[in-house]
Design an enzyme around this catalytic site. Sequence first.
Site, PDB file in Angstrom:
ATOM      1  N   HIS A 258      -6.845  -5.503  -1.391  1.00 17.41           N
ATOM      2  CA  HIS A 258      -5.758  -4.566  -1.108  1.00 17.41           C
ATOM      3  C   HIS A 258      -4.750  -5.209  -0.162  1.00 17.41           C
ATOM      4  O   HIS A 258      -4.996  -5.342   1.041  1.00 17.41           O
ATOM      5  CB  HIS A 258      -6.313  -3.282  -0.515  1.00 17.41           C
TER       6      HIS A 258
ATOM      7  N   SER B 229       0.849  -1.180   0.000  1.00 18.65           N
ATOM      8  CA  SER B 229       0.000   0.000   0.000  1.00 18.65           C
ATOM      9  C   SER B 229       0.897   1.246   0.000  1.00 18.65           C
ATOM     10  O   SER B 229       1.761   1.389  -0.862  1.00 18.65           O
ATOM     11  CB  SER B 229      -0.957  -0.035   1.195  1.00 18.65           C
TER      12      SER B 229
ATOM     13  N   ASP C 215      -7.977  -5.260  -6.094  1.00 15.51           N
ATOM     14  CA  ASP C 215      -7.712  -4.117  -5.225  1.00 15.51           C
ATOM     15  C   ASP C 215      -8.670  -2.983  -5.583  1.00 15.51           C
ATOM     16  O   ASP C 215      -8.793  -2.604  -6.753  1.00 15.51           O
ATOM     17  CB  ASP C 215      -6.264  -3.665  -5.422  1.00 15.51           C
TER      18      ASP C 215
END
Length: 579
Positions: A497, A221, A460
């Site tokens: 994610h 991330s 994601d």
Amino acid sequence: MRPARSLRNTAPLKNRRAADAAWLAAQAVSACAAMAMASSAAGAATGAARPATLQGTCTELTLKLAALPGTTITGSTSLAAGTLKAGANEVPAHCLVTGQMLPRTSPVDGQPYAIGFEMRLPLAWNGRFFHQGNGGIDGRVLPATGGFGGGVTTHALLQGFAVLSSDAGHTAAAGPAFGIDPQARLDYGYQAVGKLTPMAKSVIEEAYGKLPDRSYFGGCSNGGRHALVAASRYADDYDGFVAGAPGFNLPKAAVANIASAQRLARVATKADDLNTAFTPAERQALSNAVLAKCDALDGATDGLIQDTAACQRSFSFERDVPTCTGERDGSCLTTAQKAAIGPRFSGTLTSTGAPVYSSFPFDGGHGAAGIGFWMFTAPLALDSGSVGHIFKVPPAPVAGFNGPAFSLAANIDELVAQINATNSTYTESAMSFMTPPKPTELSTLKARGGKVLVFHGVSDAIFSANDTARWVDAVAAANGGQAGSFLRYFPVPGMGHCSGGPATDQFDLVSAIVAWVEAGQAPERITASARGAGNAGGVNADVPASWPANRTRPLCAYPTVARYVGSGDVESAASFRCR
């Protein structure tokens, strides 16, 4: 001790103007990208790191580190083997060193700032340093372990690395309001890494009597963004990088998510609940429609879409998702819903038709629980503060700031301009301090034999796997078809994610990057496992009940695709080839 490097301002990146829809139509892999990822040489190995043992005790180390410039060591604790675990695996004995660097008081907001950090130093060290990039807006010193994917059962610390974690120059108590301070913005974006790196290597030298032989940087991330920024700005300090779901266009992604929330608000049945715009049942209906069209394209009907590019060509949101002819019942979408949701996948545009961020691929994981958080909660609770206080120039006032009101009322064209803006106080735009200064120019890394592994969940919902694939294609084009000698990208079908989703999201990239850097073993595929019942790293609730608990699949180096060979156990990675 090595001196800290000089830090230079860089010009804001120009907006990419190529329409995402056009890119998707041409997503069939170019010859250049194919050469880069499928057949290029792995590059020269740097040689293995040499192990060493901690010299003296953790208490004695505190005294040795007292003279570090600009640094205060706040503690050094001895932790016995097994104090930490990675799954069922006991982490070896190590020293936990905590501290802070460069305390100051901001002349802009009057608040105190420092770069907080911890280092975990194994008593039996493998000769390697791992700099852990953390997620979100940082602000917390997370345990310095260095792991990736879901259900971590191995990580850098378990394998004997010395590992560093930091808060990137501000505390969680400040929330996004730290962005009012210009220096805190820069530290968050990239400068904390430049300050921490020489300090951490000096700590290692004091602890073991030598500098690390090999240094690595990784995260997911925002941590993946940190990794790619470091690969561009600090390539001569690190040998290998692992970038997961790399939000290297994070300010753009945040603005696009705000725009998506505004569209969803128009079709929500409850004004204060965006979930009612696109319910879990409706999101699963989308996933089912995508699977019905695309699941078999890789040769196995197994709930995973390996051939992402072929799926985008085959699936039509308008045609293949049923349109409601009556009331919403979870099996269809209304015409108004399609108008609100469709631009998320085709790509949000400004009023003049310029892309705000990226398109998103259709995949089989849109019904997973985590998708709803990024679509409905994040734009009001997270992206609002990030854009309002950290990314835009000028920042929004902190007093009286209301995140949902900000996001739902914002002018998207203005936000796009403001994340690229500067003034006399904020001399770098967000698109300068948050992104690699020259995203496709990795000549320093390439010349010194550095390597980059990238992974990204195809489902994601906040950072787009399309954006990552497009960047990989651009790096290949900029390097004459030879990017595969230093860059490999592994999409993870179904994964959300960083982890989760109906996916095989458990894998070991720490060993993979070491093998590539130090032994020249370029990864063509990485075996990944589903986390069903009894998994040592923890069960993934998104794994369908119809899957075996221990399903495995190969993650294939882009642009190759995992294809079933037509025989053998369909639940085993051994029955798939990367082609």
